[in-house]
Design a protein around this motif. Structure first.
Motif, mmCIF file in Angstrom:
data_model
loop_
_atom_site.group_PDB
_atom_site.id
_atom_site.type_symbol
_atom_site.label_atom_id
_atom_site.label_comp_id
_atom_site.label_asym_id
_atom_site.label_seq_id
_atom_site.Cartn_x
_atom_site.Cartn_y
_atom_site.Cartn_z
ATOM 1 N N SER A 111 20.052 -9.249 -10.648
ATOM 2 C CA SER A 111 20.346 -7.832 -10.479
ATOM 3 C C SER A 111 19.055 -7.034 -10.329
ATOM 4 N N ALA A 112 17.988 -7.455 -11.050
ATOM 5 C CA ALA A 112 16.715 -6.743 -10.983
ATOM 6 C C ALA A 112 15.602 -7.710 -11.330
ATOM 7 N N LEU A 113 14.379 -7.372 -10.888
ATOM 8 C CA LEU A 113 13.224 -8.226 -11.170
ATOM 9 C C LEU A 113 12.164 -7.423 -11.904
ATOM 10 N N LEU A 114 11.705 -7.954 -13.047
ATOM 11 C CA LEU A 114 10.513 -7.418 -13.715
ATOM 12 C C LEU A 114 9.418 -8.447 -13.509
ATOM 13 N N PHE A 124 2.891 -9.055 -2.548
ATOM 14 C CA PHE A 124 3.649 -7.969 -1.920
ATOM 15 C C PHE A 124 4.835 -8.516 -1.141
ATOM 16 N N LYS A 125 4.602 -9.500 -0.309
ATOM 17 C CA LYS A 125 5.659 -10.024 0.563
ATOM 18 C C LYS A 125 6.819 -10.624 -0.221
ATOM 19 N N PRO A 126 6.519 -11.535 -1.163
ATOM 20 C CA PRO A 126 7.634 -12.092 -1.955
ATOM 21 C C PRO A 126 8.423 -11.010 -2.686
ATOM 22 N N ILE A 127 7.723 -9.970 -3.163
ATOM 23 C CA ILE A 127 8.423 -8.905 -3.890
ATOM 24 C C ILE A 127 9.202 -8.029 -2.917
ATOM 25 N N LYS A 132 14.138 -5.736 0.055
ATOM 26 C CA LYS A 132 14.930 -5.798 1.287
ATOM 27 C C LYS A 132 16.332 -6.314 0.998
ATOM 28 N N ALA A 133 16.460 -7.169 -0.040
ATOM 29 C CA ALA A 133 17.779 -7.691 -0.408
ATOM 30 C C ALA A 133 18.520 -6.727 -1.337
ATOM 31 N N GLY A 134 17.931 -5.552 -1.548
ATOM 32 C CA GLY A 134 18.592 -4.550 -2.379
ATOM 33 C C GLY A 134 18.417 -4.753 -3.867
ATOM 34 N N ILE A 135 17.449 -5.582 -4.257
ATOM 35 C CA ILE A 135 17.222 -5.834 -5.687
ATOM 36 C C ILE A 135 16.044 -4.972 -6.146
ATOM 37 N N PRO A 136 16.201 -4.131 -7.135
ATOM 38 C CA PRO A 136 15.088 -3.296 -7.591
ATOM 39 C C PRO A 136 14.028 -4.138 -8.303
#
Lengths: 345, 281, 351
Positions: A111-114, A124-127, A132-136
């Motif tokens: 749902s989200a990534l910390l 930057f790119k992996p994040i 882009k996939a809509g994950i904050p």
């Protein structure tokens, strides 16, 4: 004398690349204010069966007490909010190890990534793929050079930490005498900010003078020798500020070996168990501890706010948390001791 | 000298007396080195095709041949650096096999390599004793404590015997002139080469005067009864130093010439193969 | 023109032919003098540095300054002594600093768990030393084995060890320091004989002298020089070159393990970052001490002096109030100057 071997840069000791000291006041205000708001929102939502969110926390490395403590703070908050916290990462500070973990985790659709990115540009790119996939994505401790894609960012205020160290040394030395800094190496944003804060604060004391600034290249042996030489070179020396774990431990050992324990005050950074042991022995007199548990807690809170449609509660600027000062005298006070970094989740 | 034990594979007397004595060699004398039917191939390339060769005490024998005739291969086999596909080697009538150059050296076969095989950073005495260092007596021997004094003294004596003048055996080999270094390599071979000394192009890198010096060395070695096998492109020198000259052509011995019966031109015609048209070896 | 790389970059036994002196029978006498000065000039550099730093700040001549400098030199003396053996064979050991950190952490973790299961302090200390020494020797043996058996360049093999073993300490004890150690460890690190000589420094000096004698007075040492000077001729002389190289890397690993214990004793804690970048300081000390990276040339006394120069710089530059970054500039200049002067000296000597 230390030469830097580019093949062996264990940069993880230089974590917490705060972007600047400008937001100091704002951050302090936000840290308290937002915390309150977030908790209120949380206790409101946990009552009705909230949708289960999966929040992933990827630290800089999983074995470091700083990140472990952050994980504890995040887990506690997640439990409170009914969020499922997943902790995963590499055992060493390495961009090449962290990147595949970040990439692979995207496939689990959290749902989200910390995340504490191990490199402000390479990650930057992996994040961005998450965004882009809509994950904050919210960064904790370290962050990205380009923060525009982030839902939020939390770190420690290194400038304030340097100021706090200066204040504590000055008070212990009755506001007079010479002080020195043993820093890690030039060009590391976190430790440079700590040094700047220290120097700025020292300027405010008319009877105190910064006599030298040394670089130990993260070697405890070098820091120790430098501390001993500083004591010989400056008879008016009353304090040394070691800007990270090894600078501080080396400085403390040097002061102790010179027989000046208690006469020359050593301030260090972080609150790792080995440093705290030296603090208790009086080898180190002052520790400026970060608040990783709070970083983790805020990170989870912001993720939850974002997911529950309360994006307006998340500060636009990176939140910089103030640090906690520990001394030999008050380390056994539970209100202070709770900030000692933990070694297991 | 220590380390005189023979390596495995020695059996006595198999080629004793079987060698046809050369005209100038003392008949009935056992050859110091006898090589029988040596063949060697590298993949499909046949380097040696059944080479026979004897060297008698006190002789200086020349080994000549064009590039690729098999000289280096033959020398490498006799000095233990290469193993033959077939054939035998006998030392003083005893059949031997070598699996390394060290085993050949233990039997008294010393080689002066074209590159001299000196360690430039070691002293003269250390070069001479390398691999066969002398230890002091007493408990320090256990640590391999070097008896530097004895080695320096013996090295000086070895060089004196071959009339080589070096300022000090404590000088580093790399600091000496080409001629002096050549002399050390020869001196070392002579010091240890109790049976035979092989010299592979010993003068290729030297000036005229130093070539002369090496020539004297070769003669003084032979004068002590130790035969020398001299491999060289320098035909005038070979002709001057060697009483007997063996010519290799395409991996075979095509001529075994007595200097007194031949001219340099004869040798050349065997080397080029021109003589093969008229004579049969 | 192709650049000639030291043999450490190529597999053993494939190194280029040895240097050859120019011909010419006579050399002027003054070159002999230069030659002899050459072996001791680095001692003069150290003396000059002591003089300059001391004149600028007489605190250099205090007991405290000496204790600080000698204390700093301990780990570098041990690492450089091992490194010298390796460099003399024409190799290089980039992994010695990593071995220092790794062996210290493993030994610390072993001692901690022994204390937790109520083993005696002395037994635990002895076991800790054994673990570090044996482990260090084993890693060094592994380096040598890979270099000789797989014919890999020493630079590559020890770079691999540096990377792998350098990361390993973070897998031990959760990557954090081990501070639960027997009190004997701390005593070794802080006790000073007569108030002037730390036990750790004494250990380092005794080991340096011992290995110096091994190098310059024994068959093993002579063969170490021979292998680096001309590997092929060493082989032809019947020396088991591969076995010798394995032993040399084993020595380097063993001394790195001992250095790990000495660093641990100094701080009374096993620190996962110990030894990081130490390999470069050790190599610098050996080179400043007059050793050639092409092998065959070097001296334990020079290495000792080179180490003391590096150690003196840390304290000396702080004493004369030179900004920290200049320490590295100064060291860099001294390394290049040492090698350049050595080259000039050699060229003169070979005339």
């Amino acid at each position: 004398m230390r030469m830097r071997n580019p093949l062996r840069n264990r940069g993880w000791r230089y974590r917490a690349a705060g972007s600047g000291a400008a937001a100091l006041l704002a951050a302090t205000a936000l840290a308290s204010g937002v915390t309150g708001a977030g908790t209120a929102a949380a206790s409101a939502t946990t009552k009705h069966a909230a949708p289960k969110y999966n929040v992933v926390l990827i630290p800089g490395l999983t074995t470091d007490p700083f990140y472990i403590t952050m994980g504890i703070g995040a887990k506690a908050e997640a439990a409170k909010l009914g969020v499922n916290l997943i902790w995963k990462g590499a055992t060493t500070w390495s961009t090449t190890l962290q990147t595949p973990i970040v990439n692979a985790t995207l496939a689990t659709h959290p749902s989200a990534l910390l995340i504490a990115p191990t490199d402000s540009k390479a990650l930057f790119k992996p994040i961005d793929a998450y965004v882009k996939a809509g994950i904050p994505v919210i960064t904790v401790d370290t962050t990205l050079a380009n923060q525009s894609i982030l839902a939020g960012a939390v770190s420690s205020d290194n400038f304030q930490g340097g100021e706090a160290a200066a204040k504590a040394i000055a008070a212990a030395a009755h506001y007079k005498g010479g002080v020195a800094v043993i820093n890690v190496e030039k060009g590391v944003s976190t430790t440079d900010l700590r040094q700047e804060g220290f120097l700025a604060q020292m300027k405010k004391y008319p009877h105190m003078k910064v006599v030298a600034t040394e670089y130990d290249n993260d070697s405890q042996t070098t820091a120790e020798s430098q501390a001993r030489a500083l004591i010989l070179a400056h008879s008016n020396l009353v304090g040394i500020f070691g800007t990270n774990l090894y600078s501080a431990q080396g400085a403390g050992d040097g002061v102790a070996a010179s027989g000046d324990k208690g006469k020359i005050f050593v301030a260090g950074y972080d609150a790792e168990p080995s440093e705290v042991k030296l603090l208790r022995q009086g080898v180190i007199n002052i520790l400026v501890a970060q608040n990783p548990a709070q970083e983790g807690k805020l990170g989870v809170q912001y993720a939850y706010d974002y997911l529950t449609g309360k994006k307006n509660l998340i500060p636009k600027k990176q939140v910089l948390l103030p640090n906690v000062v520990m001394t030999t005298q008050d380390i056994n006070n539970p209100a202070i001791a709770k900030y000692i970094y933990k070694t297991s989740l | 000298m220590e380390d005189q034990e023979l390596p495995g594979g020695t059996d006595a007397g198999s080629s004793n007396g079987a060698a046809p004595a050369p005209r100038s060699g003392a008949s009935g004398v056992v050859p110091t080195i006898a090589v029988r039917g040596i063949t060697k191939h590298f993949g499909s390339v046949q380097a040696l095709r059944g080479v026979d060769l004897e060297i008698y005490p006190g002789e200086v024998v020349g080994l000549v041949g064009d590039n690729g005739a098999g000289k280096s291969t033959l020398v490498n086999i006799i000095s233990g650096g290469l193993q033959p596909n077939a054939g035998t080697i006998s030392v003083e009538g005893k059949r031997v096999t070598f699996s390394s150059s060290l085993e050949a050296r233990r039997l008294g076969i010393e080689t002066v390599y074209q590159d001299l095989a000196l360690a430039p950073d070691l002293s003269v005495w250390a070069n001479i004793f390398l691999g066969r260092e002398r230890s002091v007596k007493g408990p320090l021997r256990w640590f391999g404590w070097l008896d530097r004094k004895t080695m320096a003294k013996e090295a000086q004596a070895d060089l004196d015997r071959t009339r080589i003048r070096i300022d000090s055996v404590n000088s580093l080999a790399g600091r000496l002139s080409g001629g002096q270094r050549q002399a050390i390599a020869v001196g070392r071979a002579v010091a240890w080469g109790s049976k035979v000394v092989l010299m592979d192009e010993p003068t290729a890198a030297l000036g005229v005067e130093q070539q002369e010096r090496v020539g004297q060395l070769v003669e003084s070695v032979a004068g002590q009864g130790v035969p020398v096998l001299l491999i060289s492109h320098n035909l005038p020198q070979v002709y001057r130093l060697c009483k007997r000259v063996i010519v290799l052509f395409q991996g075979q011995v095509v001529a075994n010439l007595q200097r007194d019966d031949s001219t340099v031109d004869d040798i050349v015609s065997w080397i080029t193969g021109a003589a093969l048209g008229t004579k049969t070896p | 023109m192709p650049v000639k790389l030291p043999p450490a970059f190529s597999p053993p036994g494939t190194a280029a032919s040895p240097r050859v002196a120019r011909r010419g029978e006579e050399r002027p006498a003054w070159i002999g003098v230069v030659d002899r000065i050459g072996d001791v000039w680095i001692v003069g550099v150290l003396g000059l540095m002591v003089l300059v730093f001391g004149l600028l700040n007489t605190q250099l001549f205090t007991k405290d300054a000496w204790l600080s400098i000698s204390n700093y030199s301990v780990q570098f003396l041990l690492l450089a002594a091992g490194q010298l053996f390796v460099i003399l064979t024409g190799g290089i050991d980039l992994s010695d600093g990593a071995i220092l950190g790794f062996t210290g952490m493993v030994s610390g973790a072993v001692m901690q768990s022994m204390l937790n299961s109520h083993e005696g302090n002395v037994v635990t200390t002895v076991a800790g030393f054994l673990v570090a020494l044996v482990l260090g020797a084993l890693i060094g043996f592994g380096n040598g084995f890979l270099i000789t058996r797989l014919k890999l360049p020493p630079f590559i093999v020890t770079l691999g060890s540096l990377t792998a073993i350098g990361a390993a300490p973070s897998l031990i004890n959760g990557g954090t320091e081990v501070s639960n150690l027997p009190p004997q460890i701390g005593t070794i690190g802080t006790s000073a004989i007569g108030g002037w000589v730390y036990t750790t420094f004494l250990v380092a000096v005794v080991v340096t002298v011992g290995f110096g004698l091994l190098l310059h007075r024994t068959r093993f040492g002579l063969r170490t020089f021979a292998i680096g000077s001309n590997g092929l001729s060493a082989r032809r002389a019947g020396i088991n070159v591969d076995r010798h190289i394995v032993l040399v890397y084993t020595i380097s690993g063993l001394l790195s393990g001992l250095a790990g214990m000495m660093v641990m004793a100094n701080f009374n804690v096993a620190n996962p970052l110990s030894g990081q970048n130490d390999e470069l300081d050790a190599i610098a000390a050996v080179v400043i001490g007059g050793a050639s990276l092409f092998g065959g040339r070097g001296h334990m006394l020079g290495t000792f002096v080179g180490t003391m120069i590096i150690s003196l710089l840390v304290t000396g530059l702080v004493l004369v109030n030179v900004n920290g970054s200049w320490t590295e500039v100064a060291t860099g200049v001294i390394i290049v100057a040492a090698v350049a002067l050595d080259q000039v000296r050699l060229r003169l000597a070979e005339r």
